[in-house]
Each structure stands twice: as structure tokens, then as C-alpha cells.
Design a protein around this motif. Sequence first.
Motif, PDB file in Angstrom:
ATOM      1  N   ASP A 332      39.345  30.827  42.864  1.00 54.13           N
ATOM      2  CA  ASP A 332      40.214  31.247  41.605  1.00 54.13           C
ATOM      3  C   ASP A 332      40.942  32.986  41.952  1.00 54.13           C
ATOM      4  OD1 ASP A 332      39.581  29.588  40.043  1.00 54.13           O
ATOM      5  OD2 ASP A 332      37.561  30.344  39.027  1.00 54.13           O
ATOM      6  N   GLY A 333      40.542  33.025  43.325  1.00 58.11           N
ATOM      7  CA  GLY A 333      40.412  34.401  43.384  1.00 58.11           C
ATOM      8  C   GLY A 333      42.077  33.901  43.981  1.00 58.11           C
ATOM      9  N   ARG A 334      41.654  32.871  45.601  1.00 54.80           N
ATOM     10  CA  ARG A 334      43.327  32.751  46.275  1.00 54.80           C
ATOM     11  C   ARG A 334      44.163  31.912  45.424  1.00 54.80           C
ATOM     12  NH1 ARG A 334      42.113  28.922  49.179  1.00 54.80           N
ATOM     13  NH2 ARG A 334      39.524  28.485  48.295  1.00 54.80           N
ATOM     14  N   ARG A 335      43.410  31.561  43.479  1.00 58.01           N
ATOM     15  CA  ARG A 335      44.832  30.884  42.879  1.00 58.01           C
ATOM     16  C   ARG A 335      46.095  31.793  42.358  1.00 58.01           C
ATOM     17  NH1 ARG A 335      46.285  29.927  37.787  1.00 58.01           N
ATOM     18  NH2 ARG A 335      44.597  31.744  37.274  1.00 58.01           N
ATOM     19  N   GLU A 336      47.609  31.176  42.786  1.00 60.70           N
ATOM     20  CA  GLU A 336      48.409  31.895  42.403  1.00 60.70           C
ATOM     21  C   GLU A 336      48.470  31.801  41.539  1.00 60.70           C
ATOM     22  OE1 GLU A 336      53.435  32.094  42.945  1.00 60.70           O
ATOM     23  OE2 GLU A 336      51.983  30.533  44.325  1.00 60.70           O
ATOM     24  N   LEU A 337      48.507  33.313  40.733  1.00 63.39           N
ATOM     25  CA  LEU A 337      48.454  33.899  39.482  1.00 63.39           C
ATOM     26  C   LEU A 337      50.529  33.149  38.775  1.00 63.39           C
ATOM     27  CD1 LEU A 337      47.159  36.990  39.107  1.00 63.39           C
ATOM     28  CD2 LEU A 337      46.126  34.812  38.368  1.00 63.39           C
ATOM     29  N   LYS A 338      49.867  32.441  37.453  1.00 61.72           N
ATOM     30  CA  LYS A 338      51.092  32.538  36.821  1.00 61.72           C
ATOM     31  C   LYS A 338      51.250  33.693  35.406  1.00 61.72           C
ATOM     32  CE  LYS A 338      53.932  28.605  34.132  1.00 61.72           C
ATOM     33  NZ  LYS A 338      53.191  27.183  33.516  1.00 61.72           N
ATOM     34  N   ILE A 339      52.374  34.583  35.741  1.00 63.96           N
ATOM     35  CA  ILE A 339      52.916  35.575  34.548  1.00 63.96           C
ATOM     36  C   ILE A 339      53.577  35.034  33.605  1.00 63.96           C
ATOM     37  CG2 ILE A 339      52.991  37.890  34.740  1.00 63.96           C
ATOM     38  CD1 ILE A 339      52.705  38.809  37.095  1.00 63.96           C
ATOM     39  N   GLU A 340      53.186  35.223  32.386  1.00 63.92           N
ATOM     40  CA  GLU A 340      54.227  34.974  31.137  1.00 63.92           C
ATOM     41  C   GLU A 340      53.332  35.467  30.357  1.00 63.92           C
ATOM     42  OE1 GLU A 340      52.838  30.755  30.090  1.00 63.92           O
ATOM     43  OE2 GLU A 340      51.330  31.135  31.224  1.00 63.92           O
ATOM     44  N   VAL A 375      50.352  39.657  25.393  1.00 62.96           N
ATOM     45  CA  VAL A 375      50.051  40.747  26.784  1.00 62.96           C
ATOM     46  C   VAL A 375      50.884  39.666  28.012  1.00 62.96           C
ATOM     47  CG1 VAL A 375      48.709  41.828  26.966  1.00 62.96           C
ATOM     48  CG2 VAL A 375      47.857  39.879  27.972  1.00 62.96           C
ATOM     49  N   VAL A 376      51.450  40.436  29.037  1.00 58.92           N
ATOM     50  CA  VAL A 376      52.388  39.306  30.224  1.00 58.92           C
ATOM     51  C   VAL A 376      50.731  39.317  31.239  1.00 58.92           C
ATOM     52  CG1 VAL A 376      54.085  39.179  31.926  1.00 58.92           C
ATOM     53  CG2 VAL A 376      54.464  40.293  29.830  1.00 58.92           C
ATOM     54  N   SER A 377      50.017  38.540  31.234  1.00 57.05           N
ATOM     55  CA  SER A 377      49.227  38.007  32.465  1.00 57.05           C
ATOM     56  C   SER A 377      49.366  36.300  32.896  1.00 57.05           C
ATOM     57  CB  SER A 377      47.919  38.407  31.894  1.00 57.05           C
ATOM     58  OG  SER A 377      47.217  38.615  32.403  1.00 57.05           O
ATOM     59  N   ASP A 378      48.030  36.018  33.223  1.00 56.18           N
ATOM     60  CA  ASP A 378      47.442  34.594  33.343  1.00 56.18           C
ATOM     61  C   ASP A 378      46.589  33.819  32.640  1.00 56.18           C
ATOM     62  OD1 ASP A 378      47.770  32.620  35.522  1.00 56.18           O
ATOM     63  OD2 ASP A 378      45.948  32.997  35.082  1.00 56.18           O
ATOM     64  N   THR A 480      28.204  44.045  23.547  1.00 57.66           N
ATOM     65  CA  THR A 480      29.333  43.670  23.794  1.00 57.66           C
ATOM     66  C   THR A 480      30.430  44.087  24.826  1.00 57.66           C
ATOM     67  OG1 THR A 480      29.638  45.298  21.577  1.00 57.66           O
ATOM     68  CG2 THR A 480      31.517  45.813  22.788  1.00 57.66           C
ATOM     69  N   PHE A 481      31.313  42.434  25.034  1.00 56.94           N
ATOM     70  CA  PHE A 481      31.857  43.420  26.395  1.00 56.94           C
ATOM     71  C   PHE A 481      33.049  44.037  25.871  1.00 56.94           C
ATOM     72  CE2 PHE A 481      28.563  39.502  27.184  1.00 56.94           C
ATOM     73  CZ  PHE A 481      28.046  39.296  28.919  1.00 56.94           C
ATOM     74  N   VAL A 482      33.281  44.251  27.439  1.00 56.91           N
ATOM     75  CA  VAL A 482      35.156  45.203  26.695  1.00 56.91           C
ATOM     76  C   VAL A 482      35.974  44.572  28.007  1.00 56.91           C
ATOM     77  CG1 VAL A 482      35.916  47.482  26.439  1.00 56.91           C
ATOM     78  CG2 VAL A 482      33.277  47.322  25.965  1.00 56.91           C
ATOM     79  N   LEU A 483      36.748  44.308  28.020  1.00 59.24           N
ATOM     80  CA  LEU A 483      37.313  44.146  28.640  1.00 59.24           C
ATOM     81  C   LEU A 483      39.051  45.616  28.897  1.00 59.24           C
ATOM     82  CD1 LEU A 483      38.881  40.385  27.437  1.00 59.24           C
ATOM     83  CD2 LEU A 483      36.359  41.338  29.304  1.00 59.24           C
ATOM     84  N   ARG A 484      38.993  45.717  29.932  1.00 58.74           N
ATOM     85  CA  ARG A 484      40.182  46.303  29.877  1.00 58.74           C
ATOM     86  C   ARG A 484      41.248  45.175  30.716  1.00 58.74           C
ATOM     87  NH1 ARG A 484      41.847  49.053  34.147  1.00 58.74           N
ATOM     88  NH2 ARG A 484      40.550  49.267  35.533  1.00 58.74           N
ATOM     89  N   LEU A 485      42.516  45.152  29.773  1.00 55.79           N
ATOM     90  CA  LEU A 485      43.863  44.359  30.813  1.00 55.79           C
ATOM     91  C   LEU A 485      45.377  45.506  30.183  1.00 55.79           C
ATOM     92  CD1 LEU A 485      43.980  41.559  31.424  1.00 55.79           C
ATOM     93  CD2 LEU A 485      44.831  40.684  28.393  1.00 55.79           C
ATOM     94  N   PRO A 486      45.627  45.067  31.096  1.00 55.83           N
ATOM     95  CA  PRO A 486      47.124  45.613  31.405  1.00 55.83           C
ATOM     96  C   PRO A 486      47.882  45.000  30.559  1.00 55.83           C
ATOM     97  CG  PRO A 486      46.400  44.859  32.986  1.00 55.83           C
ATOM     98  CD  PRO A 486      45.400  44.992  33.088  1.00 55.83           C
ATOM     99  N   PRO A 487      48.780  46.005  30.065  1.00 55.12           N
ATOM    100  CA  PRO A 487      50.044  45.138  29.094  1.00 55.12           C
ATOM    101  C   PRO A 487      50.945  44.341  29.587  1.00 55.12           C
ATOM    102  CG  PRO A 487      50.592  47.501  29.527  1.00 55.12           C
ATOM    103  CD  PRO A 487      48.627  46.989  30.037  1.00 55.12           C
ATOM    104  N   ASP A 488      51.406  44.401  31.282  1.00 60.36           N
ATOM    105  CA  ASP A 488      52.248  44.042  31.845  1.00 60.36           C
ATOM    106  C   ASP A 488      51.592  43.751  33.724  1.00 60.36           C
ATOM    107  OD1 ASP A 488      54.252  42.162  33.465  1.00 60.36           O
ATOM    108  OD2 ASP A 488      55.668  43.860  32.473  1.00 60.36           O
TER     109      ASP A 488
END
Length: 498
Positions: A332-340, A375-378, A480-488
Amino acid sequence: MPISNAAFVRSTIVLLLAGMIALLGIVGTSLWLAAKVETYFTGFIELREVRSAAADLLSTLQDAETGQRGFVITRDPNFREPYDEALKAVAERQQALAEKAARFPHYEERVPDIKRLVSEKLAELAGVVEAVEQGRADDAINEVRTDRGRLLMDQLREQLGAIMEDADGRLQESVADTLWSAGALKWTTVIGAIAIIGVLGGAIVVIAQYTRDIIVARREVETLNATLEKRVDERTEELIRANQEVQRFAYIVTHDLRAPLVNIMGFTSELQASLSAIQAYVLADGKAPSEADIIEARRAAAEDLPEAIGFIRSSTKKMDGLINAILKISRDGRRELKIERVDLRALAETGAAAVGHQVGEAGGVVTIDRNLPTVVSDRLSLEQVFGNLFDNAIKYQSPDRPLRISVAARNAGRAGFFIDFTDNGRGIAPDDHERVFELFRRSGTQDKPGEGIGLAHVRSLMRNLGGDIVVRSELGQGTTFVLRLPPDLSKVVRSMQA
């Protein structure tokens, strides 16, 4: 909209050219109008001099005629004096008129007639005075009565009056032209001043806007500089944390993999010992085995060998599970991220639907905030994160109350979005808040199956997405699990590659 350097330079050049054109226009027009005023003023002076010369000549002739008439009537020498003074000035006045009229052809053409009439008039005056002086008073009076002198004087008045009248008209025109030129000069100055003020105002606006943009840019740079150290500290902290995780991971891997190996080695020794007992029974070289050998061989075959083989099989299975878990995280760490673009609300609803039957069996409910952002992410990574968190909430629900799961979002500006996964389950002890994210580590009562890789996998995925995950929880109060996620995510990737 901020003004660029090129736009500022262009605007400045345009305003300078406009100001230069306005200034040149003002100067050129002012010089032209000043020249016109000077021309009108010079013409005005010359016309005034011609008129004055004509008026002076006429006045002098009238004075001479008056003195002559007084002398003829009274024969008093005192009346002779004005006549003599006027005669002396006539020539001077006539010469002055000739000089001044020379500048104007339509006046100059009258000068010969005026000169002739003046000569005849002076001759007439002199003749009458001479007759009186010679005692011929009657002849002098008769000469006056002939009206010859009056007719000559009328002709002179007509000629000189025509010059004065024409000069008066031209003087009025010259005054009007001068006043028009002065007014035009005034309005040229006013319009020019307005134009220059407009250019100056435009320059001030452009400079003010450019200065304001520079100040804003400087403040942004100062803000960036102020936050740069914080970002460096955050990156340094992340590197330190990553290094610590690598060390913990290395320790966990070596410790957890070493434990099955130690078991395998121990039970291999036991197999070897059991094999010796069996060998003593089987390989007796034709001798009958002793009763003790038979008992030992039977015990080894019935108990020791199956137990050792079972423990070895269990240890190798555990090692295989641990290695597969490590490989999964590594892949999973080496998988190429598909950003969408990913709609987190739709993603959460899909995850909730996948566990809906389990939630329903627990009499529970899932609440999803309508304001979950896009968001723009994988997408695949986020699906795995959401799926793990829903599974954990169901796995560790409290048996004392119906299950409640909620998913909500908060916008933290530059920090991105915070997604809160909250449940009312068993909760996690404060000492285990970091332990639950470690590989092969679990907390609380171990009454549920698992290898302890779920939350470690979730943290690995979140950090690959440029975010992180933390936990807030108390035993018996839910988690409560708090996820911090960048918008892009694409910007994060570009920043890391820069």
C-alpha cells in the motif's frame, strides 16, 4: 485584482506620455495665445498712437483757428499767442501722424490729402492774420465770411475723423480679440490643469494600488516566513516521529517474528529428543527394547511429536500472517496514488451501507454529516480508511447500549479538513492512545480476532495522503478518531517534489 509589474510599467508609461502631451499642449497653446495677445496688444498700441496723432493734429488746428478768430475779433496780441503756439505744433503733429499712419496702408493713403488740406488751412489762417496786422481788418473779416476756412476745417475733420473712427472700431476689435485670447489662455490653463491633475490622480491611483499590492505581498511573505519555521518544525517533528515509528516497527518485527522462531527452535529440539526415543525403540540392532524404551517411544509418538508439530505449524502460521501484514502495508505504501475528486459524504454513505446489516443487528444507527466536503485525493486509500474505522466501531461496540456511529467534518483553513469518526463503544485507555496505531499491537480485552494491523494500516494510509489520524477516547465513553486530510493531495505531492 492585483496589478502586475508589467501592468504597472505600462500604466506608468501611458500616464507619463499623457502628462507630457498635456503639458506640451498647454505650453504650445499658451505660447500661441501669448503671441496672439502680444500681436493684438502691439496692434492696439499702434492704432492708439495713430488715433492720438490724428486727434492731436485736429486739436492743434482747432486751437490755431480759435486763436486766429480771437485775434481777428479783438485785435488783442494776447489772442495771437495761442495761434502762434498752435502753428509751431502743427508741423510736429503732422509729422507724427505721417509716421504712425505709415504702418497702416489705408491710413497712409489719406496722409497726402490731409497734408494738402493742412497747408491750405494754415495759408488761410496766415492770410487773415496778416490782413489784420496790416490794418486791413475789413478784408480779414470778409475772408472769414467766405467760409473757406470752415470748409477746409470740415474736410480736415472728415479726414482725421475717419481715421479716428476707423481706429476706434479697430481698437474695439483688438480689445475683443485680446479679451478672447486672454479667456482662451485662461481656459487652456484651467483645462490643462485639470488634465494634469487627472494624470497625476491616475498616477497616484496606480502607484497607490501597486504600493498596496506590494504591502499585501510583503505581508503574505512575512506570514509565510512566520509559518515557515512552524512548517519546518512540523516536518522535523514528522521526521522524528517517522524515525521513531521505523525504530518501533523494526523492534516489533524482530520481536514478533523472533517469538515464533524461538518456539520453532524449541520444539525442534523437542522433536529431536522425541526422535531419539523412537530411534532407540526402532533401531535396536536386533536386541529387544527395554520396557522403558517402549514406554518412552510410545509417549513420544503419541504426545511429544504431535505437540511439537502442532506448535511448529502454529508458529509458522503466525509468522506467515505477520509477514503478509508487513507485505500488505509495504504494498500500500508503494502503490501509485490515483488522485481524483472524492465526495467524502458519498464515500461515508457507501462505507455505512457496507456494514448496515451489522449495525442493524446491534440496534444501532449511523449519522453522516451533510457538510462532508469533496476533496482531491486517492479514493481507494480513503475507502480502506473508512472501512477500517467502521469495522472497528462495530467490533468494539459496548454490549450495554445500542451502537451509535457519527461522521462529521470541520474546515480548518490551511490545515485542511478534520473528519471525526465517533462511536459510543468500549473506549480506549489513555495509555493506549498511541499503542493502538502500532503494528501488531492491540489494547483492552483481547476477545476479538485480529492481528493488530488495522489502525497501523489506517495511519500509514493517512500519512501517504498527506494527512494523519489521532484518537480521543476514554474507557467506557466511546472513541473519536480524528482524520486530518488536505483538500488537494496534488498540491501536497508537488510541494514534496519541489
